[in-house]
Write a protein that holds these residues in place. Structure first.
Motif, mmCIF file in Angstrom:
data_model
loop_
_atom_site.group_PDB
_atom_site.id
_atom_site.type_symbol
_atom_site.label_atom_id
_atom_site.label_comp_id
_atom_site.label_asym_id
_atom_site.label_seq_id
_atom_site.Cartn_x
_atom_site.Cartn_y
_atom_site.Cartn_z
ATOM 1 N N THR A 214 -20.947 9.043 -47.513
ATOM 2 C CA THR A 214 -19.563 8.559 -47.441
ATOM 3 C C THR A 214 -19.424 7.512 -46.337
ATOM 4 O OG1 THR A 214 -18.951 10.330 -45.899
ATOM 5 C CG2 THR A 214 -18.549 10.730 -48.247
ATOM 6 N N PHE A 215 -18.406 6.668 -46.484
ATOM 7 C CA PHE A 215 -18.049 5.735 -45.416
ATOM 8 C C PHE A 215 -17.119 6.420 -44.433
ATOM 9 C CE2 PHE A 215 -18.659 2.398 -48.822
ATOM 10 C CZ PHE A 215 -19.847 1.917 -48.290
ATOM 11 N N GLY A 216 -17.338 6.152 -43.139
ATOM 12 C CA GLY A 216 -16.411 6.624 -42.123
ATOM 13 C C GLY A 216 -15.403 5.534 -41.791
ATOM 14 N N ASP A 217 -14.994 5.471 -40.531
ATOM 15 C CA ASP A 217 -13.996 4.490 -40.106
ATOM 16 C C ASP A 217 -14.547 3.075 -40.200
ATOM 17 O OD1 ASP A 217 -12.223 6.510 -39.545
ATOM 18 O OD2 ASP A 217 -12.772 6.629 -37.426
ATOM 19 N N ILE A 260 -28.115 -0.191 -44.132
ATOM 20 C CA ILE A 260 -28.045 0.732 -43.005
ATOM 21 C C ILE A 260 -28.466 -0.011 -41.752
ATOM 22 C CG2 ILE A 260 -28.813 2.939 -42.054
ATOM 23 C CD1 ILE A 260 -27.374 3.245 -44.688
ATOM 24 N N GLY A 261 -27.626 0.027 -40.714
ATOM 25 C CA GLY A 261 -27.931 -0.650 -39.458
ATOM 26 C C GLY A 261 -28.361 0.314 -38.380
ATOM 27 N N LYS A 262 -28.045 0.004 -37.145
ATOM 28 C CA LYS A 262 -28.427 0.841 -36.010
ATOM 29 C C LYS A 262 -27.315 1.841 -35.692
ATOM 30 C CE LYS A 262 -28.872 -2.637 -33.188
ATOM 31 N NZ LYS A 262 -29.021 -3.513 -31.983
ATOM 32 N N LYS A 263 -27.601 2.736 -34.742
ATOM 33 C CA LYS A 263 -26.595 3.698 -34.310
ATOM 34 C C LYS A 263 -25.602 3.029 -33.361
ATOM 35 C CE LYS A 263 -29.485 7.855 -34.573
ATOM 36 N NZ LYS A 263 -30.107 8.939 -33.776
ATOM 37 N N ASP A 264 -24.418 3.621 -33.276
ATOM 38 C CA ASP A 264 -23.428 3.103 -32.340
ATOM 39 C C ASP A 264 -23.768 3.551 -30.919
ATOM 40 O OD1 ASP A 264 -22.793 5.767 -32.370
ATOM 41 O OD2 ASP A 264 -20.687 5.503 -32.890
ATOM 42 N N SER A 265 -22.948 3.158 -29.951
ATOM 43 C CA SER A 265 -23.243 3.434 -28.544
ATOM 44 C C SER A 265 -23.248 4.920 -28.220
ATOM 45 C CB SER A 265 -22.230 2.718 -27.643
ATOM 46 O OG SER A 265 -20.908 3.136 -27.955
ATOM 47 N N ASP A 266 -22.509 5.714 -28.996
ATOM 48 C CA ASP A 266 -22.471 7.159 -28.768
ATOM 49 C C ASP A 266 -23.609 7.896 -29.456
ATOM 50 O OD1 ASP A 266 -20.166 6.940 -27.244
ATOM 51 O OD2 ASP A 266 -18.847 7.139 -28.983
ATOM 52 N N GLN A 267 -24.381 7.144 -30.250
ATOM 53 C CA GLN A 267 -25.503 7.734 -30.981
ATOM 54 C C GLN A 267 -25.049 8.809 -31.972
ATOM 55 O OE1 GLN A 267 -29.034 6.665 -30.365
ATOM 56 N NE2 GLN A 267 -27.664 5.031 -29.669
ATOM 57 N N LYS A 268 -23.792 8.724 -32.425
ATOM 58 C CA LYS A 268 -23.265 9.724 -33.353
ATOM 59 C C LYS A 268 -23.106 9.190 -34.772
ATOM 60 C CE LYS A 268 -20.689 12.320 -29.852
ATOM 61 N NZ LYS A 268 -19.346 12.819 -29.424
ATOM 62 N N ASN A 269 -23.190 7.871 -34.926
ATOM 63 C CA ASN A 269 -22.963 7.253 -36.240
ATOM 64 C C ASN A 269 -23.923 6.092 -36.445
ATOM 65 O OD1 ASN A 269 -20.146 8.556 -36.945
ATOM 66 N ND2 ASN A 269 -19.966 7.800 -34.856
ATOM 67 N N TYR A 270 -24.097 5.740 -37.717
ATOM 68 C CA TYR A 270 -24.819 4.526 -38.075
ATOM 69 C C TYR A 270 -23.819 3.481 -38.564
ATOM 70 C CZ TYR A 270 -29.486 6.670 -37.950
ATOM 71 O OH TYR A 270 -30.653 7.275 -37.540
ATOM 72 N N TYR A 271 -24.094 2.218 -38.313
ATOM 73 C CA TYR A 271 -23.320 1.133 -38.910
ATOM 74 C C TYR A 271 -23.836 0.911 -40.324
ATOM 75 C CZ TYR A 271 -21.641 0.023 -34.207
ATOM 76 O OH TYR A 271 -21.053 0.083 -32.970
ATOM 77 N N ASP A 286 -25.447 12.548 -39.179
ATOM 78 C CA ASP A 286 -25.959 13.692 -39.938
ATOM 79 C C ASP A 286 -25.831 13.466 -41.434
ATOM 80 O OD1 ASP A 286 -26.631 15.077 -37.620
ATOM 81 O OD2 ASP A 286 -24.618 15.935 -37.440
ATOM 82 N N VAL A 287 -24.735 12.778 -41.832
ATOM 83 C CA VAL A 287 -24.560 12.452 -43.249
ATOM 84 C C VAL A 287 -25.622 11.449 -43.675
ATOM 85 C CG1 VAL A 287 -23.034 11.372 -44.942
ATOM 86 C CG2 VAL A 287 -22.089 12.919 -43.223
#
Length: 307
Positions: A214-217, A260-271, A286-287
Protein backbone atom coordinates in the motif's frame (compact mmCIF):
# COMPACT_ATOMS: atom_id res chain seq x y z
CA UNK A 1 -91.39 31.30 9.02
CA UNK A 2 -89.20 33.26 11.42
CA UNK A 3 -87.14 30.15 12.15
CA UNK A 4 -86.62 29.57 8.43
CA UNK A 5 -85.37 33.14 7.86
CA UNK A 6 -83.10 32.92 10.90
CA UNK A 7 -81.58 29.68 9.57
CA UNK A 8 -80.98 31.26 6.17
CA UNK A 9 -79.24 34.25 7.79
CA UNK A 10 -77.05 31.96 9.88
CA UNK A 11 -76.08 29.95 6.82
CA UNK A 12 -75.12 33.13 4.95
CA UNK A 13 -73.07 34.35 7.91
CA UNK A 14 -71.36 30.95 8.18
CA UNK A 15 -70.56 30.96 4.46
CA UNK A 16 -69.20 34.47 4.77
CA UNK A 17 -66.96 33.43 7.65
CA UNK A 18 -65.60 30.50 5.60
CA UNK A 19 -64.77 32.83 2.72
CA UNK A 20 -63.16 35.33 5.09
CA UNK A 21 -61.11 32.60 6.83
CA UNK A 22 -59.95 31.19 3.50
CA UNK A 23 -58.94 34.65 2.28
CA UNK A 24 -57.05 35.51 5.46
CA UNK A 25 -55.30 32.13 5.48
CA UNK A 26 -54.25 32.52 1.84
CA UNK A 27 -53.00 36.05 2.48
CA UNK A 28 -50.94 34.90 5.47
CA UNK A 29 -49.38 32.10 3.44
CA UNK A 30 -48.53 34.50 0.63
CA UNK A 31 -46.99 36.95 3.07
CA UNK A 32 -45.07 34.18 4.81
CA UNK A 33 -43.76 32.88 1.47
CA UNK A 34 -42.76 36.39 0.46
CA UNK A 35 -40.92 36.99 3.74
CA UNK A 36 -39.12 33.63 3.52
CA UNK A 37 -38.05 34.13 -0.10
CA UNK A 38 -36.86 37.66 0.67
CA UNK A 39 -34.83 36.57 3.69
CA UNK A 40 -33.48 33.09 2.95
CA UNK A 41 -31.19 33.78 -0.01
CA UNK A 42 -27.86 35.09 1.30
CA UNK A 43 -26.14 34.97 -2.09
CA UNK A 44 -26.90 33.82 -5.61
CA UNK A 45 -23.75 33.92 -7.73
CA UNK A 46 -22.95 32.63 -11.18
CA UNK A 47 -20.48 29.79 -11.76
CA UNK A 48 -17.46 30.31 -9.48
CA UNK A 49 -13.96 30.77 -10.88
CA UNK A 50 -12.00 31.16 -7.64
CA UNK A 51 -12.38 30.14 -4.03
CA UNK A 52 -10.17 30.41 -0.97
CA UNK A 53 -10.67 29.52 2.68
CA UNK A 54 -8.76 29.31 5.92
CA UNK A 55 -7.95 25.85 7.26
CA UNK A 56 -6.16 25.57 10.63
CA UNK A 57 -4.34 28.85 10.08
CA UNK A 58 -3.48 28.05 6.46
CA UNK A 59 -5.26 29.69 3.55
CA UNK A 60 -5.99 27.39 0.62
CA UNK A 61 -6.74 29.06 -2.71
CA UNK A 62 -8.00 27.54 -5.96
CA UNK A 63 -8.80 28.88 -9.41
CA UNK A 64 -10.82 27.43 -12.25
CA UNK A 65 -9.46 27.74 -15.78
CA UNK A 66 -10.82 26.08 -18.91
CA UNK A 67 -13.26 24.09 -16.83
CA UNK A 68 -10.63 22.69 -14.42
CA UNK A 69 -9.75 23.60 -10.84
CA UNK A 70 -6.10 24.24 -9.88
CA UNK A 71 -4.25 24.88 -6.63
CA UNK A 72 -3.18 28.51 -6.97
CA UNK A 73 0.31 28.08 -5.47
CA UNK A 74 1.19 25.14 -7.72
CA UNK A 75 -0.97 24.26 -10.70
CA UNK A 76 0.89 20.97 -11.14
CA UNK A 77 -0.76 19.47 -8.06
CA UNK A 78 -3.49 16.98 -9.13
CA UNK A 79 -6.60 18.42 -7.47
CA UNK A 80 -9.68 16.20 -7.06
CA UNK A 81 -12.16 18.01 -9.27
CA UNK A 82 -15.31 16.62 -7.65
CA UNK A 83 -14.27 17.96 -4.23
CA UNK A 84 -13.72 21.48 -5.58
CA UNK A 85 -16.96 21.39 -7.55
CA UNK A 86 -18.81 20.45 -4.37
CA UNK A 87 -17.11 23.24 -2.43
CA UNK A 88 -17.88 25.77 -5.15
CA UNK A 89 -21.51 24.65 -5.31
CA UNK A 90 -21.88 25.19 -1.55
CA UNK A 91 -20.81 28.85 -1.75
CA UNK A 92 -22.30 29.76 -5.11
CA UNK A 93 -25.81 29.81 -3.70
CA UNK A 94 -26.13 30.20 0.07
CA UNK A 95 -29.57 30.00 1.66
CA UNK A 96 -30.22 31.00 5.27
CA UNK A 97 -32.49 29.37 7.80
CA UNK A 98 -33.38 32.85 9.04
CA UNK A 99 -32.12 36.42 9.22
CA UNK A 100 -31.51 37.90 12.66
CA UNK A 101 -33.44 41.13 13.16
CA UNK A 102 -31.99 43.68 15.58
CA UNK A 103 -28.92 41.49 16.04
CA UNK A 104 -26.49 42.01 18.91
CA UNK A 105 -22.73 42.62 18.56
CA UNK A 106 -20.74 40.44 16.15
CA UNK A 107 -18.78 39.04 19.10
CA UNK A 108 -21.97 37.50 20.48
CA UNK A 109 -22.08 35.23 17.42
CA UNK A 110 -18.37 34.55 17.04
CA UNK A 111 -18.28 36.77 13.97
CA UNK A 112 -15.71 39.24 15.27
CA UNK A 113 -13.14 36.44 14.97
CA UNK A 114 -14.77 34.01 12.50
CA UNK A 115 -14.05 30.30 12.62
CA UNK A 116 -13.96 30.28 8.82
CA UNK A 117 -13.49 32.99 6.22
CA UNK A 118 -14.35 32.08 2.64
CA UNK A 119 -13.77 34.33 -0.37
CA UNK A 120 -15.17 33.54 -3.81
CA UNK A 121 -15.47 35.14 -7.24
CA UNK A 122 -17.82 34.17 -10.04
CA UNK A 123 -17.43 34.26 -13.82
CA UNK A 124 -18.95 37.77 -14.01
CA UNK A 125 -16.23 39.10 -11.68
CA UNK A 126 -18.54 39.47 -8.69
CA UNK A 127 -16.76 38.79 -5.38
CA UNK A 128 -18.16 37.69 -2.03
CA UNK A 129 -16.54 37.04 1.34
CA UNK A 130 -18.40 34.92 3.89
CA UNK A 131 -17.64 34.91 7.62
CA UNK A 132 -18.76 31.87 9.61
CA UNK A 133 -18.95 32.13 13.39
CA UNK A 134 -20.33 30.05 16.25
CA UNK A 135 -22.58 27.04 15.99
CA UNK A 136 -26.17 27.42 17.16
CA UNK A 137 -27.88 24.06 17.42
CA UNK A 138 -27.69 22.47 13.98
CA UNK A 139 -26.83 25.78 12.31
CA UNK A 140 -24.04 28.36 12.15
CA UNK A 141 -24.05 32.15 12.32
CA UNK A 142 -22.96 33.71 9.03
CA UNK A 143 -22.41 37.21 7.75
CA UNK A 144 -20.77 38.61 4.64
CA UNK A 145 -19.40 41.77 3.05
CA UNK A 146 -19.70 44.68 5.46
CA UNK A 147 -21.19 42.37 8.14
CA UNK A 148 -24.33 44.46 8.41
CA UNK A 149 -26.62 41.41 8.23
CA UNK A 150 -26.39 38.20 10.23
CA UNK A 151 -27.99 34.90 9.29
CA UNK A 152 -28.15 31.34 10.49
CA UNK A 153 -27.37 28.68 7.89
CA UNK A 154 -27.27 24.90 7.89
CA UNK A 155 -24.13 23.31 9.32
CA UNK A 156 -23.66 21.65 5.90
CA UNK A 157 -21.88 24.84 4.86
CA UNK A 158 -18.81 23.86 6.91
CA UNK A 159 -18.58 20.21 5.83
CA UNK A 160 -15.91 20.85 3.18
CA UNK A 161 -14.00 23.55 5.02
CA UNK A 162 -12.13 21.08 7.22
CA UNK A 163 -10.38 19.68 4.13
CA UNK A 164 -6.61 20.13 4.16
CA UNK A 165 -4.64 20.22 0.92
CA UNK A 166 -3.88 16.51 1.40
CA UNK A 167 -7.62 15.78 1.37
CA UNK A 168 -8.00 17.57 -1.96
CA UNK A 169 -5.14 15.90 -3.82
CA UNK A 170 -6.01 13.08 -6.20
CA UNK A 171 -3.50 10.41 -5.21
CA UNK A 172 -2.37 7.30 -7.07
CA UNK A 173 -3.82 3.85 -6.44
CA UNK A 174 -2.13 0.48 -6.45
CA UNK A 175 -3.92 -2.46 -8.08
CA UNK A 176 -5.25 -5.52 -6.31
CA UNK A 177 -2.70 -8.30 -6.83
CA UNK A 178 -2.55 -11.98 -5.90
CA UNK A 179 -1.24 -15.29 -7.17
CA UNK A 180 -4.45 -15.66 -9.16
CA UNK A 181 -4.03 -12.55 -11.31
CA UNK A 182 -0.26 -12.00 -11.46
CA UNK A 183 1.23 -12.96 -14.81
CA UNK A 184 4.80 -11.72 -14.70
CA UNK A 185 7.06 -9.57 -12.52
CA UNK A 186 10.38 -8.10 -13.66
CA UNK A 187 12.72 -6.81 -10.96
CA UNK A 188 15.52 -4.52 -12.09
CA UNK A 189 18.31 -3.09 -9.96
CA UNK A 190 21.90 -2.15 -10.67
CA UNK A 191 21.18 -2.68 -14.37
CA UNK A 192 20.23 -6.34 -13.90
CA UNK A 193 16.79 -7.90 -14.23
CA UNK A 194 15.25 -10.96 -12.58
CA UNK A 195 12.07 -12.47 -14.00
CA UNK A 196 9.25 -14.08 -12.02
CA UNK A 197 6.45 -15.95 -13.84
CA UNK A 198 3.80 -18.54 -13.13
CA UNK A 199 5.51 -20.87 -15.58
CA UNK A 200 8.74 -20.76 -13.59
CA UNK A 201 6.66 -21.26 -10.44
CA UNK A 202 8.58 -18.56 -8.61
CA UNK A 203 5.75 -16.04 -8.25
CA UNK A 204 4.29 -17.35 -5.00
CA UNK A 205 6.64 -15.55 -2.62
CA UNK A 206 6.48 -12.21 -4.39
CA UNK A 207 2.72 -12.32 -5.10
CA UNK A 208 1.84 -12.67 -1.41
CA UNK A 209 3.86 -9.57 -0.65
CA UNK A 210 2.59 -7.46 -3.54
CA UNK A 211 -0.94 -8.37 -2.52
CA UNK A 212 -0.60 -6.35 0.70
CA UNK A 213 1.49 -3.47 -0.64
CA UNK A 214 0.00 0.00 0.00
CA UNK A 215 0.94 3.65 -0.38
CA UNK A 216 1.38 5.68 2.79
CA UNK A 217 1.44 9.47 3.10
CA UNK A 218 2.34 11.50 0.04
CA UNK A 219 5.65 13.31 0.61
CA UNK A 220 5.89 15.27 -2.62
CA UNK A 221 3.09 16.04 -5.05
CA UNK A 222 5.40 16.97 -7.91
CA UNK A 223 8.95 15.71 -7.36
CA UNK A 224 11.80 17.24 -9.36
CA UNK A 225 14.85 15.30 -10.54
CA UNK A 226 16.77 16.69 -7.58
CA UNK A 227 14.03 15.41 -5.26
CA UNK A 228 14.17 11.95 -6.84
CA UNK A 229 17.91 11.74 -6.18
CA UNK A 230 17.27 12.67 -2.54
CA UNK A 231 14.64 9.92 -2.27
CA UNK A 232 16.81 7.31 -4.00
CA UNK A 233 14.25 7.20 -6.81
CA UNK A 234 16.49 8.37 -9.63
CA UNK A 235 17.16 5.91 -12.45
CA UNK A 236 20.56 4.83 -11.12
CA UNK A 237 19.45 4.18 -7.54
CA UNK A 238 15.90 2.80 -7.53
CA UNK A 239 14.59 -0.77 -7.68
CA UNK A 240 12.11 -1.14 -10.56
CA UNK A 241 9.22 -3.59 -10.19
CA UNK A 242 7.51 -4.12 -13.58
CA UNK A 243 4.23 -5.94 -12.95
CA UNK A 244 1.95 -7.56 -15.54
CA UNK A 245 -1.40 -8.67 -14.16
CA UNK A 246 -5.02 -9.42 -15.04
CA UNK A 247 -7.44 -6.76 -13.82
CA UNK A 248 -10.03 -8.40 -11.54
CA UNK A 249 -12.83 -6.14 -12.79
CA UNK A 250 -12.22 -5.75 -16.52
CA UNK A 251 -10.41 -9.10 -16.96
CA UNK A 252 -7.94 -7.28 -19.20
CA UNK A 253 -4.17 -7.65 -18.97
CA UNK A 254 -2.58 -4.51 -17.53
CA UNK A 255 0.83 -3.26 -16.51
CA UNK A 256 2.06 -1.16 -13.60
CA UNK A 257 5.62 -0.18 -12.70
CA UNK A 258 6.59 0.55 -9.10
CA UNK A 259 9.83 2.24 -8.02
CA UNK A 260 11.37 1.59 -4.58
CA UNK A 261 13.81 4.18 -3.22
CA UNK A 262 15.75 4.57 0.01
CA UNK A 263 14.49 4.75 3.59
CA UNK A 264 13.48 8.04 5.15
CA UNK A 265 15.47 9.74 7.92
CA UNK A 266 13.61 7.81 10.63
CA UNK A 267 14.38 4.51 8.93
CA UNK A 268 10.70 3.57 9.29
CA UNK A 269 9.54 3.93 5.68
CA UNK A 270 10.69 3.59 2.10
CA UNK A 271 10.14 6.24 -0.57
CA UNK A 272 8.07 4.79 -3.42
CA UNK A 273 6.67 6.05 -6.73
CA UNK A 274 4.61 4.81 -9.66
CA UNK A 275 6.00 5.16 -13.15
CA UNK A 276 4.34 8.07 -14.93
CA UNK A 277 3.44 9.81 -11.66
CA UNK A 278 5.17 12.85 -10.20
CA UNK A 279 4.04 11.94 -6.69
CA UNK A 280 6.30 10.33 -4.09
CA UNK A 281 4.93 8.41 -1.11
CA UNK A 282 6.19 6.78 2.03
CA UNK A 283 5.42 3.12 2.55
CA UNK A 284 5.97 1.38 5.86
CA UNK A 285 9.25 -0.54 5.84
CA UNK A 286 7.59 -3.68 7.24
CA UNK A 287 4.98 -3.58 4.47
CA UNK A 288 7.71 -3.13 1.87
CA UNK A 289 9.77 -5.93 3.38
CA UNK A 290 6.75 -8.22 3.42
CA UNK A 291 5.97 -7.29 -0.17
CA UNK A 292 9.49 -7.45 -1.54
CA UNK A 293 11.55 -9.40 0.98
CA UNK A 294 13.43 -11.42 -1.62
CA UNK A 295 14.17 -8.33 -3.70
CA UNK A 296 15.47 -6.34 -0.74
CA UNK A 297 17.70 -9.21 0.31
CA UNK A 298 18.99 -9.33 -3.22
CA UNK A 299 19.61 -5.58 -3.13
CA UNK A 300 21.68 -5.78 0.04
CA UNK A 301 23.79 -8.70 -1.17
CA UNK A 302 24.13 -7.43 -4.76
CA UNK A 303 23.86 -11.05 -5.95
CA UNK A 304 20.94 -10.62 -8.36
CA UNK A 305 21.62 -12.29 -11.68
CA UNK A 306 20.34 -11.19 -15.02
CA UNK A 307 17.95 -13.70 -16.57
Amino acid sequence: MKQKKTLQILLLVFAGLIVLYTGVNLYQKQQSYKEDSDQTMVSDLKSLTSISYNNNGTTLSFIKQNGKWYYTKNKKYPITQSSLESLASTFQKVEAVRELKNADALSDYGLDKPTYTVSVKDKTGKSMTYYIGNATGENYYVTYGDKSKIYTVSSDITSSLSYSLDNLIETDTFPTLSTGNLKKVLVTQNGKTKTYTSKKKNLDGISGGLGVFTFGDCQNYYASQTDLVKYGLDKDSRITIDITYKDTDTKKTKNVVLYIGKKDSDQKNYYVQLKGSHMVYLSDKDVVKLSLIHILRCRRSHKCRSR
